[in-house]
Write a protein that holds these residues in place. Structure first.
Motif, PDB file in Angstrom:
ATOM      1  N   ALA A   1      33.570 -81.895  32.168  1.00 39.18           N
ATOM      2  CA  ALA A   1      33.493 -80.733  31.274  1.00 39.18           C
ATOM      3  C   ALA A   1      34.886 -80.169  31.017  1.00 39.18           C
ATOM      4  CB  ALA A   1      32.595 -79.659  31.886  1.00 39.18           C
ATOM      5  N   THR A   2      35.721 -80.149  32.037  1.00 41.19           N
ATOM      6  CA  THR A   2      37.099 -79.682  31.883  1.00 41.19           C
ATOM      7  C   THR A   2      37.889 -80.599  30.960  1.00 41.19           C
ATOM      8  OG1 THR A   2      37.065 -78.717  34.108  1.00 41.19           O
ATOM      9  CG2 THR A   2      39.222 -79.104  33.122  1.00 41.19           C
ATOM     10  N   LEU A   3      37.723 -81.900  31.124  1.00 44.93           N
ATOM     11  CA  LEU A   3      38.423 -82.861  30.278  1.00 44.93           C
ATOM     12  C   LEU A   3      37.947 -82.783  28.828  1.00 44.93           C
ATOM     13  CD1 LEU A   3      38.480 -85.946  32.687  1.00 44.93           C
ATOM     14  CD2 LEU A   3      40.432 -84.532  32.004  1.00 44.93           C
ATOM     15  N   PHE A   4      36.652 -82.598  28.630  1.00 48.57           N
ATOM     16  CA  PHE A   4      36.130 -82.430  27.272  1.00 48.57           C
ATOM     17  C   PHE A   4      36.692 -81.165  26.626  1.00 48.57           C
ATOM     18  CE2 PHE A   4      32.621 -85.435  28.254  1.00 48.57           C
ATOM     19  CZ  PHE A   4      32.641 -86.161  27.077  1.00 48.57           C
ATOM     20  N   ALA A   5      36.708 -80.075  27.371  1.00 45.33           N
ATOM     21  CA  ALA A   5      37.219 -78.813  26.830  1.00 45.33           C
ATOM     22  C   ALA A   5      38.686 -78.947  26.454  1.00 45.33           C
ATOM     23  CB  ALA A   5      37.026 -77.700  27.858  1.00 45.33           C
ATOM     24  N   THR A   6      39.462 -79.616  27.305  1.00 45.18           N
ATOM     25  CA  THR A   6      40.884 -79.825  27.023  1.00 45.18           C
ATOM     26  C   THR A   6      41.065 -80.648  25.753  1.00 45.18           C
ATOM     27  OG1 THR A   6      41.397 -79.752  29.385  1.00 45.18           O
ATOM     28  CG2 THR A   6      43.046 -80.742  27.938  1.00 45.18           C
ATOM     29  N   TYR A   7      40.270 -81.696  25.617  1.00 45.65           N
ATOM     30  CA  TYR A   7      40.359 -82.551  24.425  1.00 45.65           C
ATOM     31  C   TYR A   7      40.033 -81.759  23.168  1.00 45.65           C
ATOM     32  CZ  TYR A   7      39.195 -86.033  20.926  1.00 45.65           C
ATOM     33  OH  TYR A   7      39.141 -86.763  19.755  1.00 45.65           O
ATOM     34  N   LEU A   8      38.964 -80.988  23.197  1.00 53.94           N
ATOM     35  CA  LEU A   8      38.536 -80.248  22.006  1.00 53.94           C
ATOM     36  C   LEU A   8      39.561 -79.194  21.597  1.00 53.94           C
ATOM     37  CD1 LEU A   8      34.727 -79.878  22.823  1.00 53.94           C
ATOM     38  CD2 LEU A   8      35.801 -81.428  21.165  1.00 53.94           C
TER      39      LEU A   8
ATOM     40  N   LEU B   1      42.871 -79.589  22.119  1.00 57.55           N
ATOM     41  CA  LEU B   1      44.111 -80.260  21.722  1.00 57.55           C
ATOM     42  C   LEU B   1      43.945 -81.307  20.627  1.00 57.55           C
ATOM     43  CD1 LEU B   1      45.710 -80.812  25.259  1.00 57.55           C
ATOM     44  CD2 LEU B   1      46.158 -78.966  23.639  1.00 57.55           C
ATOM     45  N   VAL B   2      42.724 -81.547  20.159  1.00 53.68           N
ATOM     46  CA  VAL B   2      42.478 -82.652  19.241  1.00 53.68           C
ATOM     47  C   VAL B   2      43.262 -82.532  17.938  1.00 53.68           C
ATOM     48  CG1 VAL B   2      40.449 -81.539  18.194  1.00 53.68           C
ATOM     49  CG2 VAL B   2      40.651 -84.054  18.193  1.00 53.68           C
ATOM     50  N   SER B   3      43.569 -81.329  17.508  1.00 53.82           N
ATOM     51  CA  SER B   3      44.300 -81.156  16.246  1.00 53.82           C
ATOM     52  C   SER B   3      45.814 -81.180  16.423  1.00 53.82           C
ATOM     53  CB  SER B   3      43.890 -79.826  15.595  1.00 53.82           C
ATOM     54  OG  SER B   3      44.221 -78.737  16.442  1.00 53.82           O
ATOM     55  N   ARG B   4      46.281 -81.246  17.645  1.00 56.62           N
ATOM     56  CA  ARG B   4      47.718 -81.197  17.903  1.00 56.62           C
ATOM     57  C   ARG B   4      48.284 -82.614  17.999  1.00 56.62           C
ATOM     58  NH1 ARG B   4      48.051 -76.089  22.191  1.00 56.62           N
ATOM     59  NH2 ARG B   4      46.714 -74.687  20.964  1.00 56.62           N
ATOM     60  N   THR B   5      48.501 -83.190  16.844  1.00 56.09           N
ATOM     61  CA  THR B   5      48.935 -84.588  16.767  1.00 56.09           C
ATOM     62  C   THR B   5      50.451 -84.744  16.741  1.00 56.09           C
ATOM     63  OG1 THR B   5      48.776 -84.533  14.356  1.00 56.09           O
ATOM     64  CG2 THR B   5      46.806 -85.247  15.581  1.00 56.09           C
ATOM     65  N   ALA B   6      51.184 -83.672  16.546  1.00 59.87           N
ATOM     66  CA  ALA B   6      52.658 -83.697  16.538  1.00 59.87           C
ATOM     67  C   ALA B   6      53.213 -84.735  15.566  1.00 59.87           C
ATOM     68  CB  ALA B   6      53.184 -83.961  17.952  1.00 59.87           C
ATOM     69  N   GLY B   7      52.551 -84.893  14.438  1.00 65.56           N
ATOM     70  CA  GLY B   7      53.009 -85.856  13.440  1.00 65.56           C
ATOM     71  C   GLY B   7      52.595 -87.285  13.708  1.00 65.56           C
ATOM     72  N   GLY B   8      51.929 -87.515  14.833  1.00 63.01           N
ATOM     73  CA  GLY B   8      51.465 -88.861  15.160  1.00 63.01           C
ATOM     74  C   GLY B   8      50.080 -89.114  14.581  1.00 63.01           C
ATOM     75  N   PRO B   9      49.515 -90.279  14.878  1.00 61.51           N
ATOM     76  CA  PRO B   9      48.177 -90.601  14.349  1.00 61.51           C
ATOM     77  C   PRO B   9      47.108 -89.675  14.912  1.00 61.51           C
ATOM     78  CG  PRO B   9      48.862 -92.227  15.973  1.00 61.51           C
ATOM     79  CD  PRO B   9      50.055 -91.361  15.716  1.00 61.51           C
TER      80      PRO B   9
ATOM     81  N   SER C   1      51.530 -87.369  21.628  1.00 61.42           N
ATOM     82  CA  SER C   1      51.089 -86.030  21.241  1.00 61.42           C
ATOM     83  C   SER C   1      50.138 -85.460  22.282  1.00 61.42           C
ATOM     84  CB  SER C   1      50.387 -86.070  19.874  1.00 61.42           C
ATOM     85  OG  SER C   1      49.184 -86.830  19.959  1.00 61.42           O
ATOM     86  N   ALA C   2      49.879 -84.157  22.157  1.00 61.50           N
ATOM     87  CA  ALA C   2      48.913 -83.517  23.060  1.00 61.50           C
ATOM     88  C   ALA C   2      47.520 -84.083  22.838  1.00 61.50           C
ATOM     89  CB  ALA C   2      48.921 -82.009  22.836  1.00 61.50           C
ATOM     90  N   PHE C   3      47.185 -84.377  21.581  1.00 57.03           N
ATOM     91  CA  PHE C   3      45.890 -84.983  21.278  1.00 57.03           C
ATOM     92  C   PHE C   3      45.703 -86.290  22.037  1.00 57.03           C
ATOM     93  CE2 PHE C   3      44.622 -88.578  18.451  1.00 57.03           C
ATOM     94  CZ  PHE C   3      43.268 -88.575  18.764  1.00 57.03           C
ATOM     95  N   LEU C   4      46.705 -87.173  21.960  1.00 60.43           N
ATOM     96  CA  LEU C   4      46.581 -88.473  22.610  1.00 60.43           C
ATOM     97  C   LEU C   4      46.605 -88.354  24.129  1.00 60.43           C
ATOM     98  CD1 LEU C   4      48.697 -90.580  20.138  1.00 60.43           C
ATOM     99  CD2 LEU C   4      46.280 -90.904  20.655  1.00 60.43           C
ATOM    100  N   SER C   5      47.345 -87.386  24.651  1.00 59.85           N
ATOM    101  CA  SER C   5      47.338 -87.167  26.099  1.00 59.85           C
ATOM    102  C   SER C   5      45.936 -86.802  26.572  1.00 59.85           C
ATOM    103  CB  SER C   5      48.318 -86.057  26.476  1.00 59.85           C
ATOM    104  OG  SER C   5      49.645 -86.447  26.220  1.00 59.85           O
ATOM    105  N   SER C   6      45.287 -85.898  25.840  1.00 62.29           N
ATOM    106  CA  SER C   6      43.941 -85.469  26.233  1.00 62.29           C
ATOM    107  C   SER C   6      42.926 -86.588  26.007  1.00 62.29           C
ATOM    108  CB  SER C   6      43.531 -84.218  25.463  1.00 62.29           C
ATOM    109  OG  SER C   6      43.507 -84.461  24.058  1.00 62.29           O
ATOM    110  N   PHE C   7      43.115 -87.372  24.948  1.00 59.19           N
ATOM    111  CA  PHE C   7      42.200 -88.479  24.664  1.00 59.19           C
ATOM    112  C   PHE C   7      42.252 -89.527  25.769  1.00 59.19           C
ATOM    113  CE2 PHE C   7      41.865 -92.853  23.110  1.00 59.19           C
ATOM    114  CZ  PHE C   7      40.546 -92.868  22.680  1.00 59.19           C
TER     115      PHE C   7
END
Length: 204
Positions: free
Chosen positions: A39-46, A48-56, A132-138
């Motif tokens: 649940a913590t990992l899902f919350a973190t992903y949701l 950070l999902v938009s924080r792509t830092a210019g990456g994919p 990116s933060a998105f990919l780290s959380s993914f």
């Protein structure tokens, strides 16, 4: 020798001793802690999902075909794991072991496609945990699930070896049943992964 619970001879083999009942209850509590982790990992992903830092982003990475194959393999493995428990309760050791082996093979197939997916992201898309933060959380979320599947495969394999050595008894039946609870839990987590991560990412 474990003490057989009184007046409960109609219980399945895995519940036939007081110690087994306590161990199974304890494992349900453990799964509650695992639920909190995911649940913590899902919350973190949701978050950070938009924080792509210019990456994919998700829509550029996720491929429905690969995810559907992974989903089919893992959900089918849950069914075969259930068949193994069914055979165990019928006292059919060979049938139980056979279905557990099929479960392991399906789990290995799932890991193969997941690792292939990760390599594709890193090599062809330049998508790593550092991008990116998105990919780290993914990678943290999906990788943690994949690690749990890997642990489950080795766990079931060790239980099979114990059953072959000691036979099907209250102790080994408990271990088979608890490992099946773990495996079904991972399938439930994957359903949320499939829905909240992949499907949502592909339609966003």
């Amino acid at each position: 020798m474990s003490e057989i619970a009184p007046k409960q001879s109609n219980l399945p083999l895995e519940y036939s001793t007081k110690q087994n009942q306590l161990n199974i209850l304890g494992f349900w509590i453990f799964l509650g802690a695992e639920l909190a982790l995911f649940a913590t990992l899902f919350a973190t992903y949701l978050v950070l999902v938009s924080r792509t830092a210019g990456g994919p982003g998700p829509e550029e990475l996720y491929e429905l075909k690969t995810v559907l194959i992974e989903t089919f393999l893992l959900l089918t493995s849950s069914f075969t794991c259930g068949l193994a428990v069914y055979e165990m309760r019928r006292g059919k050791q060979a049938g139980m072991i056979g279905w557990l082996i099929v479960t392991i093979l399906l789990g290995i197939g799932f890991l193969y496609f997941e690792i292939e997916e990760f390599i594709l992201y890193a090599v062809h898309e330049g998508a790593t945990m550092q991008t990116s933060a998105f990919l780290s959380s993914f990678f943290a979320l999906v990788g943690t699930h994949g690690l749990h599947v890997t642990i489950g495969i080795f766990w079931i394999l060790l239980i099979i070896l114990q059953v072959l050595k000691r036979g099907l008894n209250a102790d080994t039946a408990r271990k088979v049943f608890i490992s099946s609870l773990y495996w079904h839990f991972l399938d439930v987590v994957w359903i949320f992964l499939f829905t909240l991560v992949y499907l949502t990412g592909m339609v966003s």
